[in-house]
Enzyme design. Structure first.
Site, PDB file in Angstrom:
ATOM      1  N   CYS A  95      88.186 154.489   0.752  1.00 56.75           N
ATOM      2  CA  CYS A  95      88.981 153.313   1.134  1.00 56.75           C
ATOM      3  C   CYS A  95      90.484 153.576   1.129  1.00 56.75           C
ATOM      4  CB  CYS A  95      88.692 152.147   0.184  1.00 56.75           C
ATOM      5  SG  CYS A  95      86.957 151.931  -0.203  1.00 56.75           S
ATOM      6  N   HIS A 346      88.045 145.084   6.287  1.00 54.40           N
ATOM      7  CA  HIS A 346      88.432 146.329   5.612  1.00 54.40           C
ATOM      8  C   HIS A 346      87.853 147.522   6.376  1.00 54.40           C
ATOM      9  CE1 HIS A 346      88.984 149.448   2.759  1.00 54.40           C
ATOM     10  NE2 HIS A 346      87.991 149.182   1.921  1.00 54.40           N
ATOM     11  N   CYS A 376      91.489 149.719  -4.406  1.00 50.03           N
ATOM     12  CA  CYS A 376      90.416 150.406  -5.113  1.00 50.03           C
ATOM     13  C   CYS A 376      89.705 151.345  -4.148  1.00 50.03           C
ATOM     14  CB  CYS A 376      89.435 149.403  -5.715  1.00 50.03           C
ATOM     15  SG  CYS A 376      88.600 148.356  -4.502  1.00 50.03           S
TER      16      CYS A 376
END
Length: 390
Positions: A95, A346, A376
């Protein structure tokens, strides 16, 4: 105004695509590399500099296969008609990939290994699913809980550990959509979104310059009606309080302060500090806490000095847990003012540069000086960047 040293790393500009739905969305006929190339062209067009001086294009991407394979970073260089002398690489920190692209470029600038870098990231989750081609080592379960690979269960764990219930998560999710839609209506995304050609629901070509994932009608009643998706019996995390699956790309132009000055380009911000940190994979969403603490220490700052925050909302339970851990729980009026990933989605490799670009724009809109972008990372990591306007 901040005094800059010659090798300080400055952000000259940042752009992103609108966020498209991954299922039959507006970018269903647009490839990840083509979407990225459009942003690079726009970034070059918005800023006057000699592209022959670009040292490297560094692109974040998580699932590097199919159209995102074979070093998508180099492919973007060629598709965007940059000089063949410009190098290209692809980085992967799940991510945090495109924020890692920022950090990689910044480290090279600071150590005099180049003056101009184009960085960014992309993920077309409609074309390349998050788990496509993944083959996890069966022995991994000897080292960490198998459920740690299921991001939703890690969010459930954080919610229980930090006393964040269903009602609070639902309210957080609704507020994310409300803020994002208000930002859209008020034109607060206009400086960062580059319109890219896509298709509407009927297959007609359209210019895609509005985030498709935001739900203007988001409300508590609808959120309350949803069942928990990861832990059906006793869970609190639903699809509505999880970041949406979306397709998107982002890009930024980074330079040394001395080169930007020589070119007559006004930097929008300087990178004050950067950090990454690991944490238990079972609570991967807590990673921004140790990463931010490291970054603040390196900048000689405390949380109280941060005036604007962009925190990637992987899940409402995760975001609220991080805010508690950082002492920002009571200061949500400075966090994600234009909405977050619950509303915008995302797209994994895109998000790091996306939230940093959004942070920069919010800081300009709010006239704040010091900001934090943090997120995160699956399997237990966090990444953070502190920037200051100049």
């Amino acid at each position: 105004m901040t005094n800059l040293n010659p090798r300080d790393v400055v952000i000259v500009d940042g752009v992103r695509s609108a966020m498209g739905k991954s299922k039959n969305g507006m970018f269903r006929n647009v490839r990840a590399d083509s979407l990225s190339a459009e942003l690079v062209r726009a970034l070059v067009a918005r800023n006057q500099f000699d592209v022959n001086e670009v040292e490297d294009l560094i692109w974040g991407c998580v699932n590097q296969t199919l159209e995102q394979g074979m070093n998508i970073g180099r492919n973007i260089v060629l598709l965007a008609d940059l000089p063949k002398t410009v190098a290209g690489q692809t980085v992967n920190r799940l991510c945090g990939s495109s924020m890692q692209a920022i950090h990689t470029a910044a480290a090279q600038i600071a150590t005099n290994q180049g003056d101009i870098f184009i960085i960014g990231g992309v993920e077309h989750m409609g074309h390349v699913g998050m788990m496509h081609g993944i083959d996890l080592n069966p022995e991994a379960s000897k080292h960490y809980a198998k459920a740690s690979n299921m991001m939703g269960l890690t969010a459930e764990m954080l919610g229980r550990m930090n006393g964040i219930g269903r009602e609070e998560q639902d309210a957080f999710g609704v507020e994310s959509h409300r803020r994002a839609w208000a930002a859209t209506q008020e034109g607060r995304f206009k400086n960062e979104i580059v319109g890219v050609e896509g298709h509407d629901a009927n297959g007609f070509k359209i210019l895609c310059d509005i985030d498709e994932v935001i739900r203007p009608d988001a409300n508590l009643e609808a959120f309350k009606a949803l069942r928990p998706v990861f832990d059906p019996k006793g869970g609190t995390v639903t699809a509505a309080t999880s970041s949406a699956l979306s397709d998107g790309a982002s890009a930024m132009l980074l330079m040394s302060a001395e080169r930007a000055q020589a070119l007559g380009l006004k930097p929008r911000a300087v990178i004050r500090s950067m950090a990454v940190a690991g944490c238990d994979a079972a609570i991967m969403g807590y990673g921004p806490v140790p990463a931010t603490q490291k970054a603040l220490k390196r900048a000689g700052l405390s949380v109280a000095d941060i005036q604007t925050v962009e925190l990637n909302e992987a899940f409402a339970a995760q975001g609220l847990s991080v805010l508690k851990g950082l002492g920002l729980y009571e200061k949500q009026d400075i966090v994600n003012l234009n909405g977050g990933a619950i509303a915008l989605g995302h797209p994994l490799g895109c998000s790091g540069a996306r939230i940093t670009t959004t942070l920069l724009n919010v800081m300009e809109q709010q006239d704040t000086q010091i900001g934090l972008a943090t997120m995160c990372i699956g399997l237990g990591q966090g990444i953070a960047t502190v920037i200051e306007r100049v």
